[in-house]
Write a protein that holds these residues in place. Sequence first.
Motif, PDB file in Angstrom:
ATOM      1  N   ILE A 135       0.871  -1.242  -0.091  1.00 43.80           N
ATOM      2  CA  ILE A 135       0.022   0.008  -0.034  1.00 43.80           C
ATOM      3  C   ILE A 135       0.853   1.305   0.112  1.00 43.80           C
ATOM      4  CG2 ILE A 135      -1.553   1.211   1.350  1.00 43.80           C
ATOM      5  CD1 ILE A 135      -2.842  -1.559   2.196  1.00 43.80           C
ATOM      6  N   GLY A 136       1.829   1.152   0.620  1.00 44.25           N
ATOM      7  CA  GLY A 136       3.110   2.193   0.734  1.00 44.25           C
ATOM      8  C   GLY A 136       3.603   2.509  -0.689  1.00 44.25           C
ATOM      9  N   LEU A 137       3.644   1.630  -1.595  1.00 45.55           N
ATOM     10  CA  LEU A 137       4.159   1.945  -2.939  1.00 45.55           C
ATOM     11  C   LEU A 137       3.165   2.811  -3.591  1.00 45.55           C
ATOM     12  CD1 LEU A 137       5.760  -1.517  -4.289  1.00 45.55           C
ATOM     13  CD2 LEU A 137       6.704   0.571  -3.498  1.00 45.55           C
ATOM     14  N   LEU A 138       1.669   2.778  -3.430  1.00 48.69           N
ATOM     15  CA  LEU A 138       0.662   3.314  -4.030  1.00 48.69           C
ATOM     16  C   LEU A 138       0.887   4.670  -3.360  1.00 48.69           C
ATOM     17  CD1 LEU A 138      -1.924   3.730  -5.446  1.00 48.69           C
ATOM     18  CD2 LEU A 138      -3.307   2.990  -3.509  1.00 48.69           C
ATOM     19  N   GLY A 139       1.211   4.966  -2.026  1.00 51.95           N
ATOM     20  CA  GLY A 139       1.507   6.249  -1.513  1.00 51.95           C
ATOM     21  C   GLY A 139       2.414   7.224  -2.297  1.00 51.95           C
ATOM     22  N   VAL A 140       3.651   6.298  -2.615  1.00 57.22           N
ATOM     23  CA  VAL A 140       4.820   7.102  -3.581  1.00 57.22           C
ATOM     24  C   VAL A 140       4.046   7.534  -4.735  1.00 57.22           C
ATOM     25  CG1 VAL A 140       6.880   6.608  -4.583  1.00 57.22           C
ATOM     26  CG2 VAL A 140       6.515   5.642  -2.453  1.00 57.22           C
ATOM     27  N   VAL A 141       3.197   6.746  -5.335  1.00 54.20           N
ATOM     28  CA  VAL A 141       2.680   7.393  -6.502  1.00 54.20           C
ATOM     29  C   VAL A 141       1.853   8.528  -6.505  1.00 54.20           C
ATOM     30  CG1 VAL A 141       0.973   6.301  -8.381  1.00 54.20           C
ATOM     31  CG2 VAL A 141       2.784   4.861  -7.680  1.00 54.20           C
ATOM     32  N   LEU A 142       0.905   8.355  -5.318  1.00 55.07           N
ATOM     33  CA  LEU A 142       0.039   9.619  -5.198  1.00 55.07           C
ATOM     34  C   LEU A 142       0.767  10.616  -4.466  1.00 55.07           C
ATOM     35  CD1 LEU A 142      -2.980   7.475  -3.770  1.00 55.07           C
ATOM     36  CD2 LEU A 142      -2.675   8.334  -6.072  1.00 55.07           C
ATOM     37  N   GLY A 143       1.951  10.714  -3.851  1.00 51.30           N
ATOM     38  CA  GLY A 143       2.555  11.554  -3.230  1.00 51.30           C
ATOM     39  C   GLY A 143       2.295  11.713  -1.725  1.00 51.30           C
ATOM     40  N   ILE A 144       1.694  10.551  -1.414  1.00 53.38           N
ATOM     41  CA  ILE A 144       1.309  10.788   0.015  1.00 53.38           C
ATOM     42  C   ILE A 144       1.979   9.649   0.784  1.00 53.38           C
ATOM     43  CG2 ILE A 144      -1.170  10.387   1.643  1.00 53.38           C
ATOM     44  CD1 ILE A 144      -2.677  10.751  -1.071  1.00 53.38           C
ATOM     45  N   PRO A 145       2.640  10.053   1.944  1.00 49.02           N
ATOM     46  CA  PRO A 145       3.366   8.937   2.488  1.00 49.02           C
ATOM     47  C   PRO A 145       2.384   8.014   3.497  1.00 49.02           C
ATOM     48  CG  PRO A 145       3.591  11.167   3.601  1.00 49.02           C
ATOM     49  CD  PRO A 145       3.145  11.319   2.222  1.00 49.02           C
ATOM     50  N   ILE A 146       2.427   6.850   3.281  1.00 45.63           N
ATOM     51  CA  ILE A 146       1.589   5.584   4.035  1.00 45.63           C
ATOM     52  C   ILE A 146       2.567   4.969   4.734  1.00 45.63           C
ATOM     53  CG2 ILE A 146       0.152   3.660   3.755  1.00 45.63           C
ATOM     54  CD1 ILE A 146      -0.964   5.344   1.194  1.00 45.63           C
ATOM     55  N   GLU A 147       2.526   5.154   6.024  1.00 51.35           N
ATOM     56  CA  GLU A 147       3.620   4.630   6.900  1.00 51.35           C
ATOM     57  C   GLU A 147       2.515   3.471   7.741  1.00 51.35           C
ATOM     58  OE1 GLU A 147       6.437   6.363   9.264  1.00 51.35           O
ATOM     59  OE2 GLU A 147       6.558   7.959   7.602  1.00 51.35           O
ATOM     60  N   ARG A 148       2.936   1.976   7.682  1.00 50.00           N
ATOM     61  CA  ARG A 148       2.262   1.054   8.582  1.00 50.00           C
ATOM     62  C   ARG A 148       3.181   0.494   9.441  1.00 50.00           C
ATOM     63  NH1 ARG A 148       0.579  -2.970   4.493  1.00 50.00           N
ATOM     64  NH2 ARG A 148      -0.669  -3.627   5.922  1.00 50.00           N
ATOM     65  N   LYS A 149       2.878   0.441  10.721  1.00 47.83           N
ATOM     66  CA  LYS A 149       3.655  -0.246  11.558  1.00 47.83           C
ATOM     67  C   LYS A 149       4.143  -1.878  11.289  1.00 47.83           C
ATOM     68  CE  LYS A 149       4.087  -0.995  16.460  1.00 47.83           C
ATOM     69  NZ  LYS A 149       3.308  -1.234  17.909  1.00 47.83           N
ATOM     70  N   TYR A 150       5.260  -1.835  11.276  1.00 46.57           N
ATOM     71  CA  TYR A 150       5.985  -3.241  10.803  1.00 46.57           C
ATOM     72  C   TYR A 150       5.815  -3.344   9.301  1.00 46.57           C
ATOM     73  CZ  TYR A 150       5.877  -4.288  15.845  1.00 46.57           C
ATOM     74  OH  TYR A 150       5.876  -3.920  17.375  1.00 46.57           O
ATOM     75  N   ASN A 151       5.718  -2.618   8.516  1.00 46.93           N
ATOM     76  CA  ASN A 151       5.603  -2.680   7.200  1.00 46.93           C
ATOM     77  C   ASN A 151       6.340  -1.574   6.310  1.00 46.93           C
ATOM     78  OD1 ASN A 151       3.106  -4.815   6.255  1.00 46.93           O
ATOM     79  ND2 ASN A 151       2.577  -3.779   8.207  1.00 46.93           N
ATOM     80  N   TYR A 152       7.115  -2.287   5.567  1.00 43.66           N
ATOM     81  CA  TYR A 152       7.964  -1.289   4.491  1.00 43.66           C
ATOM     82  C   TYR A 152       8.112  -2.005   3.412  1.00 43.66           C
ATOM     83  CZ  TYR A 152       9.930   0.263   9.407  1.00 43.66           C
ATOM     84  OH  TYR A 152       9.921   0.698  10.642  1.00 43.66           O
ATOM     85  N   PHE A 153       8.327  -1.097   2.276  1.00 42.43           N
ATOM     86  CA  PHE A 153       8.831  -1.230   0.959  1.00 42.43           C
ATOM     87  C   PHE A 153      10.343  -1.349   0.943  1.00 42.43           C
ATOM     88  CE2 PHE A 153       6.792   2.657   0.585  1.00 42.43           C
ATOM     89  CZ  PHE A 153       7.833   3.570   0.133  1.00 42.43           C
ATOM     90  N   CYS A 154      11.085  -1.729   0.107  1.00 40.17           N
ATOM     91  CA  CYS A 154      12.733  -1.865   0.276  1.00 40.17           C
ATOM     92  C   CYS A 154      13.249  -0.313   0.489  1.00 40.17           C
ATOM     93  CB  CYS A 154      13.148  -2.125  -1.088  1.00 40.17           C
ATOM     94  SG  CYS A 154      12.775  -1.292  -2.577  1.00 40.17           S
TER      95      CYS A 154
END
Length: 187
Positions: free
Chosen positions: A112-131
């Motif tokens: 879901i965070g990758l989608l945030g990058v596309v939209l320019g909206i930081p999506i942080e989820r506890k214990y979840n990361y992209f590279c």
Amino acid sequence: MPKKQVIYILLTHSGSLLSKCIKQYTQEPYSHVSLALDIDLEDLYSFGRLNPRNPFIGGFVREDIIKGSYSRFPNTTCALYSLEINDFQYAALKQEILTFKLNQNKYGYNLIGLLGVVLGIPIERKYNYFCSQFVAALLKNSGIYLFQKPIALVSPKDFRQCKFLQLIYEGKLINYNLYLSSYRISC
């Protein structure tokens, strides 16, 4: 005065389906980021596939440039950068990695965070990361500040364009060990 240590940032493009999608969207040469504590890339960490044959389940991984996921993609291209840090930052970085190792079952991939990058909206989820978010978080939490943006928006492009990183190798990942051998002979 603190002694200097060197760490390494590895950017890759394997040709996997997800990496092709990322490359297509970003128009960038690399789609994945890893952090290494050594020039041999034996202590290499990122967020990616937990099983080389299963692209759907991801999390914290210790990567292997010979085995693992990279063995399935022999045409992987890469750029390796070095970064000098001080002893305090290096110790903090090793502690951060140890925390991930000790709690690796808690971590998942932040798709879901990758989608945030596309939209320019930081999506942080506890214990979840992209590279790239993971590597940026490791650095920031270790007192190494490279980016003036939220870590959930950091992409491989940001690492490639970072003025603090020194490019030391670019080419096929499969040829890196050969390059390293010739580099060591010439030193």
